[in-house]
Design a protein around this motif. Structure first.
Motif, PDB file in Angstrom:
ATOM      1  N   ARG A 461      -5.346   8.891   1.087  1.00 53.72           N
ATOM      2  CA  ARG A 461      -6.058   8.266   2.194  1.00 53.72           C
ATOM      3  C   ARG A 461      -5.947   9.120   3.427  1.00 53.72           C
ATOM      4  NH1 ARG A 461      -5.332   2.304   1.154  1.00 53.72           N
ATOM      5  NH2 ARG A 461      -4.685   2.364  -1.001  1.00 53.72           N
ATOM      6  N   LYS A 529       6.202  -0.357   0.797  1.00 59.17           N
ATOM      7  CA  LYS A 529       5.258  -0.430   1.918  1.00 59.17           C
ATOM      8  C   LYS A 529       5.522   0.658   2.945  1.00 59.17           C
ATOM      9  CE  LYS A 529       2.222  -3.773   1.732  1.00 59.17           C
ATOM     10  NZ  LYS A 529       0.838  -3.695   2.181  1.00 59.17           N
ATOM     11  N   HIS A 532       3.294   4.413   2.156  1.00 58.09           N
ATOM     12  CA  HIS A 532       2.100   3.746   1.650  1.00 58.09           C
ATOM     13  C   HIS A 532       1.602   4.402   0.379  1.00 58.09           C
ATOM     14  CE1 HIS A 532      -1.606   1.562   1.518  1.00 58.09           C
ATOM     15  NE2 HIS A 532      -1.128   0.792   2.478  1.00 58.09           N
TER      16      HIS A 532
ATOM     17  N   ASP B  93      -5.709  -5.235   1.748  1.00 60.76           N
ATOM     18  CA  ASP B  93      -4.677  -4.289   1.314  1.00 60.76           C
ATOM     19  C   ASP B  93      -5.240  -2.896   1.091  1.00 60.76           C
ATOM     20  OD1 ASP B  93      -3.266  -6.574   1.270  1.00 60.76           O
ATOM     21  OD2 ASP B  93      -2.446  -6.302  -0.754  1.00 60.76           O
ATOM     22  N   ILE B  95      -7.200  -1.313   2.846  1.00 61.28           N
ATOM     23  CA  ILE B  95      -7.361  -0.534   4.086  1.00 61.28           C
ATOM     24  C   ILE B  95      -5.978  -0.088   4.553  1.00 61.28           C
ATOM     25  CG2 ILE B  95      -8.227  -0.570   6.457  1.00 61.28           C
ATOM     26  CD1 ILE B  95      -9.971  -2.997   5.463  1.00 61.28           C
ATOM     27  N   PRO B  96      -5.771   1.222   4.703  1.00 65.25           N
ATOM     28  CA  PRO B  96      -4.434   1.683   5.048  1.00 65.25           C
ATOM     29  C   PRO B  96      -4.017   1.213   6.446  1.00 65.25           C
ATOM     30  CG  PRO B  96      -5.977   3.519   4.882  1.00 65.25           C
ATOM     31  CD  PRO B  96      -6.724   2.288   4.557  1.00 65.25           C
ATOM     32  N   GLY B  97      -2.752   0.873   6.595  1.00 68.94           N
ATOM     33  CA  GLY B  97      -2.190   0.566   7.909  1.00 68.94           C
ATOM     34  C   GLY B  97      -2.300  -0.880   8.333  1.00 68.94           C
TER      35      GLY B  97
END
Lengths: 730, 289
Positions: A461, A529, A532, B93, B95-97
Motif C-alpha cells: 500500500r 495492527k 500494517h 479495514d 483502507i490503510p491507516g
C-alpha cells in the motif's frame, strides 16, 4: 482555419507519419535480411558467352586461376600454355623429361589443380607441380595487361626407375620437407597388386638439401583393382569389382592392414576421387549411383571404410569425378550429363546437360568457369555460378557426419585453420542455445516477477508501492553489457565456488518466509495492527539478508565437510555431468536482471489495472485477500501478464551481450544448465564482423539473423495481440 | 438529485414541512406489512471512526437497526453515512491507516473484537456498491462466487442456488437462458440486480446497499426499489441514498447524518413529516445538501 485546428492536424500527421515510419523500418529490415539471405537458395547454373580458342586438347589440362590462359599436358610429355583471349600459344615445355618412346598413360589433376599425378608407359610414377607467374605489360596493372607464364615446374618421382608393370590407377600426394610431412603414393596394377609408397624427407644441413627416402609395401587383391583414393597418413581406399577396401600402413610401415571391406551400392566401381582436404571420397558405380565415403572411426568403431550416403540423382555411365578446388562440391560426369553434388550434406544440387564432344572438363580454380576441352581441338571456358552449394537445408538443420568427427552431430563451427576445412553450419546448436538461454533466464524470472507484481499491485500500500516500482524499473535500465561482464567475470567464478549456496538459498529463504508467515498469523491481532498488512513484508528483508549471508558463509564449510571441498566438482563426479564455469545458470541469473524488471513492470500494470471495485466486491463477499487476488484479480489480468511474459521472452531471445559474455560460447546441443551454450544473437555478434561480405558464411549468418528476427517479431506480435484481446474483455 | 426532488416545496412551509415526501412515506408505509420491532440486529455505541490521526469521520454514533426492516441513511455528501455503512462489514479495514473506537455489534457480538472472523462477518453482511461491479465472468459464476469461497458444492446444489438467488433478485426471467454468458453483457440495472443476487447467494442476515441506484436510470431504479420491497422482512437492509424520495419510498426507518454525527433516527414517515431537528428539516426541504 484557426490555429488550433492547424496544430491539431499537424500533430495528427506527424504521429501517423511516425507510425508509418516505424512499420516501414521494420519492413525494410526484414527486406534487407531476406535480400542478403535469399541467394543461398539459388541453384548452380552455367551458361552465357564462353571464352573459346582453338587449341589441341591433350590428356589433361585446365586454366590458371584468372582464367587468362589454359594449359594442357600431352601424351608425349609436352606441356602447352595458350592465351585465352588471343588464342596464341604462349609456351611449350617438356617438364617431365621422358625417355625416348615413353608416353604418359595416366594423368589426373589434383583437387587444387596445382599438380598432375601421372604414370608413364615405362611404369614410372610422379607428380608434376605447376605454377604460374603473372606479369603486367607496360607497368599498368589491370585485366587487359595481365600476362600469364609458367613458373617453376618440378617433378617429384615416386617411381623413377622404369618398371615392367604399368599401373591402372594411381593417387599421390606431395610431402612437405619443412613441415616434415611424408609424401604418399598408392598405385594399383592389373594383376591385383596394390602398392603404397611412402617418401620420408631427410634434410641434410651441410648441403642444405632434402632427400626423400622411399619405402613401399604392397598387398594383392583377388580381383583386379580399379580405383584408389589416398586419405591421411597413408590410409587409402582401393576398389575392385563392387568391393571397396580400406587399408592403412601399420607397424612402422612394415605391413598394410585391412581396415574393412564394404560393397559399393550399384555394382562395379567405375570411378573414385577425393574431395578437398582428403577427408572423404566420391565413388561412382556401374549403374550410375554416386556415393560418398569416409575412412575414419565412427561411433566408437575402429577406423573403417564408411559408406556415408548415396546421392539421390544417378549419373548413368559415370566415368569422372571433378571436384571443386574451393569447397566440398563436385561434378559427377557421365556421357550426357553431370550431377552437381555437395559433399558435407550429401545433397544432389542440380544436373548439367553436357555436349557429346567433350574430351575432358573441370571446374575452374575459382569456380567461376566450367572448362571444356572439345574433341575437335577447341578449348572453352563457360561462366559458372555455383551459388552457395555448401548451405543446404540439411547442412543447416540435420545431424551430419563430418570428416574426422567421431559421430553424427549438429555442429556449428563455421571456420577452421585452413582452406581445406569442412565448414559446419548447423543452426540447430544455436537455436538450442537460444532456447536454453531463454529458458534458464525465464525460469527464475517469471515466478519472481509475476508474484512480485501481484504482491506489489494488490497487497502493498501507499508509499512502499510507489517506491518499489521505479526502483525495479531502474534495474531494467542497466546496460546489458554490464550485466554480461559482471555475470562472466564475477558471477561465474563466484558461482563455481558457491554452487551449493545456489541450491540452498531458495530452499532456506522459502522455508524462512513460510515460517515467518506462520509466526505472523499466530501473533495477536493488536500486535499485527502495529505493522500494517502489506508493510509486514519488509520484515523479510533483514531476514533474507541475514539468512543469505549465513548460507553464503556456511556453504564452503558444508562443501568441505560433505562434498569433498567443492560441490561443483562433486556434482560433476557424482552425476557425471560436465561443469563449465560460464554456464546457463550464470546467464539465467544475469539475464534475470534484464528480464525480471521488464516482466515485473508490465505485469504490475496489468494487475493494477483491474478495477478496485472488483476487489471490493470480492472482499465484501467474504473472500480473503489471497482468494481475491487469485480468483478476481488474476483472471482479467492474465492476458496482460502473459503479454508481459512474452515480451520478456522476446527480450531474452534477442539478448546478445549477456549471452555473449557470460557463456563459454561453445555451440553445443546440451540442455545441461551447468554447461554453456551459444545463442543465435551471440553468434551473430561474434562472427558477422569477421565473415567476408557476400560469401556463404556471411549469408548463412544473415539467414540466422532472419530466423532471430522472425522469432522475436512473432513473439512480440503475439504478446501485443494477447494484450489487446484481453483488454477488450475487461 | 436532492434538489430536484424538493424544488417545488415552498421554503416557508415549516408547519407542514415535507408534504410531498411525507405523503410518499406514509403511502409506502401503508402498503407495507407491519413488522414487529422485535430485536436489534445492528447496534452501535459511541462509534468514532478515523481515516487517519486527524480526520475523524464519525462522532459518537449510536444507532440500532431492527431485524427485517429497511433503514435508509440520508445526509449530504461527506456526512459519514457511507463510512458508517462500511464499518458494519469492516470494509473500511481495506483502507490503510483507519481506526475505530467504540462498538458495533452484530447479533450482540462486537464485530471489532479480535476473535471475529472477518470472512465470516462479510458472509453474514452482504454489500452492494454504488456502481454495479459484476466480475468479468459468467452470470452463473458471479452468483456462485461467494458460496464457492466458503463451501464445497455439487453441481446440482450450485444450479439450485443460482436459480434461487436470481429469482430472489427478480432476474431469473431475464437471464435463465444465458447463465453461461458474460455478466458484463447485462444492462446496468440488470448488473446491479445481479450484484444483489450475488450478495444473497451467501445467505446473509444483513444487506448493505451503498447508493445502489445512483448509476442507474429511473426504470432500473424502480426495479431495484421493488426488489428491496420484496426482500424486506427476509433480510435486514441498510441503504445509503442521496435520493430522499427513494428513502421515503423504500425504508421503514430513516437516519439522518450530518458532519459525522447521527442527528436523528426514527420512523420514516415521522422523519419526513415531523422531523425533530432543525438540521433534518432544513436538509429534507432542500436548504442545503
Amino acid at each position: 482555419m484557426d490555429r488550433r485546428r492547424i496544430a491539431d492536424r499537424v500533430a495528427a500527421q506527424v504521429v501517423s507519419l511516425g507510425g508509418i515510419g516505424v512499420v516501414l523500418a521494420v519492413f525494410f529490415i526484414a527486406f534487407y535480411l531476406i535480400k542478403e539471405a535469399a541467394p543461398l537458395a539459388a541453384d548452380p547454373e552455367y551458361g552465357g558467352d564462353p571464352i573459346r580458342i582453338e587449341a589441341p586438347v591433350g590428356l589433361v589440362g585446365g586454366a590458371e586461376k584468372f582464367t587468362d590462359a589454359s594449359w594442357r599436358l600431352f601424351e608425349d610429355g609436352r606441356l602447352q600454355l595458350h592465351d585465352l583471349r588471343t588464342g596464341a600459344q604462349l609456351e611449350e615445355l617438356e617438364p617431365l623429361g621422358l625417355a625416348e618412346g615413353e608416353t604418359v598413360i595416366l594423368a589426373e589433376l589434383s583437387v587444387d589443380q596445382a599438380q598432375v599425378r601421372f604414370a608413364t608407359s615405362a611404369g614410372r610414377i610422379g607428380i608434376l607441380s605447376l605454377s604460374f607467374v603473372t606479369s603486367f605489360e607496360g607497368g599498368v596493372a589491370n585485366a587487359d595487361t595481365r600476362r600469364q607464364a609458367f613458373g617453376e615446374l618440378s617433378t617429384f618421382w615416386f617411381v623413377e626407375e622404369a618398371q615392367e608393370a604399368v599401373p591402372v590407377a594411381i593417387d599421390a600426394v606431395l610431402g612437405d620437407a619443412e613441415a616434415r610431412t611424408n609424401a604418399w603414393m598408392v598405385a594399383a596394377y592389373a594383376d591385383g597388386r596394390v602398392a603404397l609408397t611412402r617418401g620420408q624427407p631427410r634434410y641434410n644441413a651441410l648441403e642444405d638439401a632434402t632427400t626423400w627416402r622411399m619405402r613401399s609395401q604392397e598387398i594383392t587383391l583377388d580381383a583386379a583393382p580399379a580405383c584408389v583414393v589416398l586419405f591421411e597418413r597413408g590410409r587409402f581406399l582401393v576398389t575392385a569389382a563392387d568391393q571397396v577396401y580400406g587399408y592403412e600402413p601399420a607397424d612402422k610401415f612394415a605391413e598394410l592392414t585391412l581396415l574393412g571391406q564394404v560393397a559399393a551400392p550399384g555394382g562395379e566401381v567405375r570411378v573414385a576421387h577425393e574431395l578437398i582436404g582428403r577427408g572423404s571420397a566420391i565413388v561412382g558405380t556401374e549403374d550410375g549411383t554416386i556415393s560418398r565415403w569416409l575412412l575414419q572411426p565412427v561411433q566408437e568403431q575402429p577406423i573403417a571404410p564408411i559408406l556415408l550416403q548415396e546421392y539421390e540423382v544417378r549419373v548413368p555411365g559415370v566415368f569422372a569425378i571433378l571436384p571443386s578446388a574451393r569447397e566440398r562440391v563436385f561434378l559427377a560426369r557421365g556421357p550426357e550429363q553431370a550431377l552437381v553434388g555437395q559433399g558435407t550434406s550429401g545433397v544432389s544440387l542440380t544436373t548439367f546437360e553436357l555436349d557429346a564432344d567433350i574430351a575432358w572438363m573441370n571446374i575452374a580454380p575459382r569456380e567461376d568457369y566450367l572448362i571444356f576441352a572439345r574433341t575437335g581441338g577447341a578449348f572453352e571456358a563457360v561462366p559458372l555460378d555455383l551459388g552457395f552449394p555448401e548451405v543446404t537445408s540439411s547442412a543447416l538443420f540435420s545431424k551430419l557426419t563430418y570428416e574426422g568427427l567421431p559421430e553424427p552431430a549438429y555442429t556449428w563451427q563455421s571456420t577452421g585453420g585452413s582452406d581445406e576445412y569442412e565448414p559446419k553450419i548447423s543452426l540447430v546448436p544455436l537455436i538450442i542455445g537460444t532456447i536454453k538461454g531463454t529458458i534458464w533466464a525465464l525460469l527464475p524470472s517469471i515466478p519472481l516477477a509475476v508474484a512480485g507484481a501481484l504482491y506489489c499491485a494488490r497487497f502493498l500500500r501507499g508509499r512502499s508501492r510507489e517506491t518499489i516500482k521505479p526502483f525495479v524499473e531502474l534495474l531494467a535500465g542497466i546496460p546489458s553489457v554490464i550485466l554480461g561482464f559482471v555475470g562472466g567475470l564475477y558471477l561465474a567464478p563466484a558461482l563455481q565456488d558457491r554452487l551449493l549456496a545456489l541450491f540452498l538459498l531458495p530452499l532456506v529463504l522459502a522455508v524462512a518466509t513460510m515460517g515467518l508467515g506462520a509466526f505472523w498469523a499466530r501473533m495477536p491481532l493488536r500486535r499485527r495492527k502495529t505493522l500494517h498488512e502489506g508493510t509486514a513484508v519488509f520484515a523479510l528483508v533483514p531476514l533474507y539478508l541475514v539468512l543469505g549471508a549465513i548460507v553464503l558463509w556456511l556453504s564452503p564449510s558444508i562443501e568441505l565437510a560433505i562434498f569433498d571441498a567443492s560441490f561443483s566438482r562433486w556434482a560433476v563426479a557424482y552425476f557425471d555431468i560436465p561443469y563449465e564455469q560460464k554456464n546457463a545458470v550464470v546467464v539465467g541469473l544475469a539475464m534475470g536482471f534484464a528480464v525480471t524488471p521488464l516482466i515485473f513492470t508490465l505485469a504490475e500494470d496489468a494487475y493494477r489495472n483491474v478495477p478496485q471495485t472488483l476487489a471490493d466486491a470480492s472482499l465484501a463477499l467474504g473472500a480473503t485477500p489471497w482468494q481475491t487476488a487469485l480468483r478476481v484479480i488474476e483472471p482479467p489480468a492474465r492476458p496482460g501478464v502473459i503479454a508481459a511474459i512474452m515480451l520478456g521472452l522476446g527480450r531474452a531471445v534477442g539478448e546478445t551481450m549477456i549471452v555473449l559474455m557470460a557463456t563459454g560460447g561453445t555451440a553445443i546441443t546440451d540442455w545441461n544448465p551447468l554447461q554453456g551454450f551459444r545463442a543465435l544473437s551471440a553468434n551473430l555478434a561474434t562472427e558477422l564482423p569477421e565473415a567476408p561480405k557476400g560469401d556463404s558464411l556471411y549469408r548463412t549468418l544473415f539467414l540466422s539473423s532472419l530466423l532471430l528476427f522472425s522469432l522475436t517479431f512473432v513473439i512480440n506480435t503475439l504478446a501485443e495481440v494477447i494484450r489487446v484481446r484481453g483488454r477488450k474483455d475487461l | 438529485m436532492t434538489e430536484s426532488v424538493v424544488t417545488d416545496v415552498p421554503s416557508d412551509t415549516r408547519s407542514q414541512p415535507t408534504t410531498e415526501l411525507g405523503r410518499i412515506a406514509a403511502d409506502s408505509a401503508s402498503r407495507r406489512s407491519k413488522l414487529e420491532l422485535s430485536e436489534m440486529v445492528i447496534r452501535s455505541e459511541k462509534l468514532n471512526f478515523f481515516y487517519d490521526q486527524t480526520a475523524q469521520a464519525l462522532f459518537e454514533v449510536d444507532i440500532n437497526v431492527p431485524r427485517g426492516q429497511v433503514v435508509a441513511f440520508i445526509g449530504p455528501s461527506g456526512c459519514g453515512k457511507s463510512t458508517f455503512l462500511r464499518t458494519i462489514n469492516r470494509m473500511n479495514d481495506t483502507i490503510p491507516g483507519t481506526r475505530v473506537e467504540g462498538m458495533v455489534q452484530l447479533d450482540d457480538q462486537d464485530i471489532y473484537s479480535p476473535d471475529v472472523d472477518v470472512v465470516e462477518l462479510r458472509r453474514r453482511v452482504g454489500m452492494v456498491f454504488q456502481r454495479p461491479n459484476p466480475f468479468p465472468m459468467s452470470i452463473y459464476d458471479n452468483i456462485a462466487f461467494g458460496p464457492r469461497l466458503h463451501t464445497k458444492m455439487t453441481k446440482a446444489q450450485t444450479d439450485e442456488l443460482v436459480e434461487r438467488c436470481l429469482r430472489g433478485a427478480a432476474l431469473w426471467d431475464e437471464t435463465h437462458d444465458r447463465l453461461k454468458s458474460s455478466a458484463l453483457a447485462l444492462s446496468g440495472g440488470q448488473q446491479q440486480r445481479l450484484c444483489i443476487a450475488r450478495a444473497l447467494a451467501n445467505d446473509p442476515e444483513v444487506l448493505l446497499l451503498d447508493e445502489p441506484c445512483s448509476a442507474l436510470d429511473p426504470n432500473s431504479t424502480a426495479k431495484i426499489e421493488d426488489l428491496i420491497f420484496e426482500l424486506r422482512g427476509s433480510y435486514t437492509i441498510v441503504i445509503v441514498t442521496h435520493n430522499m424520495q427513494q428513502a421515503a419510498r423504500v425504508s421503514d426507518r430513516t437516519a439522518f447524518f450530518l458532519k459525522g454525527k447521527l442527528i436523528e433516527e426514527g420512523n420514516t414517515t415521522e422523519i419526513f413529516t415531523r422531523p425533530k431537528h432543525k438540521e433534518t428539516e432544513s436538509y429534507i426541504t432542500g436548504r442545503f445538501g
